[in-house]
Design a protein around this motif. Structure first.
Motif, PDB file in Angstrom:
ATOM      1  N   LEU A  39      44.846  53.209  71.823  1.00  0.00           N
ATOM      2  CA  LEU A  39      43.542  53.864  71.736  1.00  0.00           C
ATOM      3  C   LEU A  39      43.513  54.897  70.616  1.00  0.00           C
ATOM      4  N   LEU A  40      44.543  55.730  70.539  1.00  0.00           N
ATOM      5  CA  LEU A  40      44.558  56.787  69.523  1.00  0.00           C
ATOM      6  C   LEU A  40      44.591  56.202  68.114  1.00  0.00           C
ATOM      7  N   ALA A  41      45.248  55.057  67.953  1.00  0.00           N
ATOM      8  CA  ALA A  41      45.250  54.397  66.646  1.00  0.00           C
ATOM      9  C   ALA A  41      43.839  53.955  66.261  1.00  0.00           C
ATOM     10  N   ARG A  42      43.096  53.463  67.254  1.00  0.00           N
ATOM     11  CA  ARG A  42      41.713  53.042  66.983  1.00  0.00           C
ATOM     12  C   ARG A  42      40.807  54.230  66.685  1.00  0.00           C
ATOM     13  N   CYS A  43      41.166  55.388  67.224  1.00  0.00           N
ATOM     14  CA  CYS A  43      40.342  56.586  67.040  1.00  0.00           C
ATOM     15  C   CYS A  43      40.668  57.343  65.754  1.00  0.00           C
ATOM     16  N   ALA A  44      41.608  56.850  64.969  1.00  0.00           N
ATOM     17  CA  ALA A  44      42.087  57.596  63.806  1.00  0.00           C
ATOM     18  C   ALA A  44      40.981  57.905  62.797  1.00  0.00           C
ATOM     19  N   ASP A  45      39.966  57.053  62.733  1.00  0.00           N
ATOM     20  CA  ASP A  45      38.880  57.263  61.775  1.00  0.00           C
ATOM     21  C   ASP A  45      37.842  58.258  62.263  1.00  0.00           C
ATOM     22  N   TYR A  46      38.062  58.829  63.449  1.00  0.00           N
ATOM     23  CA  TYR A  46      37.082  59.751  64.030  1.00  0.00           C
ATOM     24  C   TYR A  46      37.775  61.061  64.413  1.00  0.00           C
ATOM     25  N   PRO A  47      38.123  61.875  63.439  1.00  0.00           N
ATOM     26  CA  PRO A  47      38.886  63.096  63.707  1.00  0.00           C
ATOM     27  C   PRO A  47      38.137  64.118  64.539  1.00  0.00           C
ATOM     28  N   ASP A  48      36.811  63.995  64.656  1.00  0.00           N
ATOM     29  CA  ASP A  48      36.040  64.958  65.439  1.00  0.00           C
ATOM     30  C   ASP A  48      35.958  64.596  66.919  1.00  0.00           C
ATOM     31  N   TRP A  49      36.544  63.473  67.305  1.00  0.00           N
ATOM     32  CA  TRP A  49      36.547  63.112  68.725  1.00  0.00           C
ATOM     33  C   TRP A  49      37.591  63.943  69.466  1.00  0.00           C
ATOM     34  N   VAL A  50      37.269  64.257  70.714  1.00  0.00           N
ATOM     35  CA  VAL A  50      38.227  64.877  71.627  1.00  0.00           C
ATOM     36  C   VAL A  50      38.478  63.888  72.758  1.00  0.00           C
ATOM     37  N   ILE A  51      39.683  63.347  72.858  1.00  0.00           N
ATOM     38  CA  ILE A  51      40.032  62.411  73.927  1.00  0.00           C
ATOM     39  C   ILE A  51      40.592  63.219  75.099  1.00  0.00           C
ATOM     40  N   ASP A  52      39.859  63.229  76.193  1.00  0.00           N
ATOM     41  CA  ASP A  52      40.267  63.923  77.427  1.00  0.00           C
ATOM     42  C   ASP A  52      40.849  62.856  78.355  1.00  0.00           C
ATOM     43  N   TRP A  53      42.181  62.771  78.410  1.00  0.00           N
ATOM     44  CA  TRP A  53      42.915  61.671  79.075  1.00  0.00           C
ATOM     45  C   TRP A  53      43.551  62.217  80.348  1.00  0.00           C
ATOM     46  N   ARG A  54      43.032  61.852  81.505  1.00  0.00           N
ATOM     47  CA  ARG A  54      43.496  62.405  82.775  1.00  0.00           C
ATOM     48  C   ARG A  54      44.228  61.335  83.579  1.00  0.00           C
ATOM     49  N   VAL A  55      45.523  61.559  83.775  1.00  0.00           N
ATOM     50  CA  VAL A  55      46.342  60.622  84.536  1.00  0.00           C
ATOM     51  C   VAL A  55      46.428  61.123  85.963  1.00  0.00           C
ATOM     52  N   ASP A  56      45.778  60.377  86.876  1.00  0.00           N
ATOM     53  CA  ASP A  56      45.716  60.833  88.256  1.00  0.00           C
ATOM     54  C   ASP A  56      45.310  59.667  89.133  1.00  0.00           C
ATOM     55  N   GLU A  57      45.939  59.581  90.321  1.00  0.00           N
ATOM     56  CA  GLU A  57      45.559  58.537  91.268  1.00  0.00           C
ATOM     57  C   GLU A  57      44.263  58.863  91.998  1.00  0.00           C
ATOM     58  N   ALA A  58      43.888  60.137  92.022  1.00  0.00           N
ATOM     59  CA  ALA A  58      42.686  60.528  92.756  1.00  0.00           C
ATOM     60  C   ALA A  58      41.454  59.881  92.136  1.00  0.00           C
ATOM     61  N   ARG A  59      40.517  59.518  92.971  1.00  0.00           N
ATOM     62  CA  ARG A  59      39.272  58.922  92.493  1.00  0.00           C
ATOM     63  C   ARG A  59      38.315  60.048  92.120  1.00  0.00           C
ATOM     64  N   LEU A  60      38.398  60.493  90.877  1.00  0.00           N
ATOM     65  CA  LEU A  60      37.570  61.595  90.440  1.00  0.00           C
ATOM     66  C   LEU A  60      36.109  61.181  90.444  1.00  0.00           C
ATOM     67  N   ASN A  61      35.254  62.065  90.953  1.00  0.00           N
ATOM     68  CA  ASN A  61      33.821  61.795  90.959  1.00  0.00           C
ATOM     69  C   ASN A  61      33.318  61.799  89.519  1.00  0.00           C
ATOM     70  N   ALA A  62      32.709  60.691  89.112  1.00  0.00           N
ATOM     71  CA  ALA A  62      32.310  60.536  87.719  1.00  0.00           C
ATOM     72  C   ALA A  62      31.270  61.568  87.301  1.00  0.00           C
ATOM     73  N   VAL A  63      30.385  61.936  88.233  1.00  0.00           N
ATOM     74  CA  VAL A  63      29.326  62.888  87.896  1.00  0.00           C
ATOM     75  C   VAL A  63      29.878  64.309  87.887  1.00  0.00           C
ATOM     76  N   GLU A  64      30.539  64.706  88.981  1.00  0.00           N
ATOM     77  CA  GLU A  64      31.042  66.074  89.093  1.00  0.00           C
ATOM     78  C   GLU A  64      32.055  66.405  88.009  1.00  0.00           C
TER      79      GLU A  64
END
Length: 229
Positions: A39-64
């Motif tokens: 993914l990060l290799a594909r994002c190389a052309d977009y230096p202004d992106w912030v990738i927020d990558w959360r590794v967790d088994e919990a089912r995080l509420n998409a809205v909250e």
């Protein structure tokens, strides 16, 4: 608004869509590092992106939690989600040859449940052990729990060490089985089957950067799981 002003406003909106945060939640799965590197290799052309990558088994509420997309292994996600199915996996009972040499092979499931040291995954939402959900009609509670974790890869390590018998996804233990470092128990037994899927919330306006990452993750996941077959 003049035509020139409209063109400028449209261009500025596109720039805003292609700069900013993309929030992704993934469970602990083998190959996460390779997936992120892809993914990060594909994002190389977009230096202004912030990738927020959360590794967790919990089912995080998409809205909250303002999640833009997530990877999940298990049941269907919340309603009003756009879902892309990646692969199917099923659980296998496995043990190391040294454990079987010490205890002898289990005669049946009850013998396995009663006599063998067991590993179990922790339920992310309750904090309690799952036990062994064999299939939709059979759920075993091991009598000798000796290892618990919220990480299937750690369960695999405990099984490979000869510490426990474990119920693990087939894609996780395929290589150790082929190499003889693990033995499958009761291969004819019907086991639970789970879906791996990528999902994102249905929104009236989804930024272009989110749509791009959603497509890239879909491609990367499908390549990864096709290579394991």
């Amino acid at each position: 608004m003049l035509d020139g002003e409209k063109l400028f406003a449209t261009a500025r909106q596109k720039d805003d869509e292609m700069a900013g945060v993309v929030r992704i939640t993934v469970p602990r799965l083998p190959g996460n590092e390779a997936l992120l590197a892809d993914l990060l290799a594909r994002c190389a052309d977009y230096p202004d992106w912030v990738i927020d990558w959360r590794v967790d088994e919990a089912r995080l509420n998409a809205v909250e939690n303002c999640i833009d997309m997530g990877v999940r292994l298990g049941l269907e996600p919340q309603p009003l989600m756009i879902v892309r199915r990646i692969a199917q996996t099923r659980d296998l009972f496995v043990a190391a040859p040294q454990l079987l040499a010490r205890l002898g092979p289990p005669r049946d499931l009850e013998d396995l449940r009663r006599r063998f040291p067991a590993s179990s995954l922790i339920h992310a939402e309750t904090g309690r052990s799952w036990g062994w959900p064999v299939n939709d009609g059979l759920h075993l509670t091991p009598a000798l729990p000796r290892f618990v974790s919220n990480d299937p890869c750690s369960e695999l390590a405990a099984a490979l060490a000869g510490r426990v018998c474990a119920l693990l996804p087939d894609d996780l233990c395929r290589a150790p089985l082929q190499e003889g470092r693990l033995v499958e128990l009761f291969p004819s037994l019907r086991r639970a089957s789970w879906s791996l899927f990528l999902y994102r919330p249905q929104r009236s306006m989804t930024p272009a950067r989110v749509l791009a990452v959603f497509d890239w993750l879909t491609q990367a996941l499908r390549r990864q799981y096709a290579a394991r077959q």
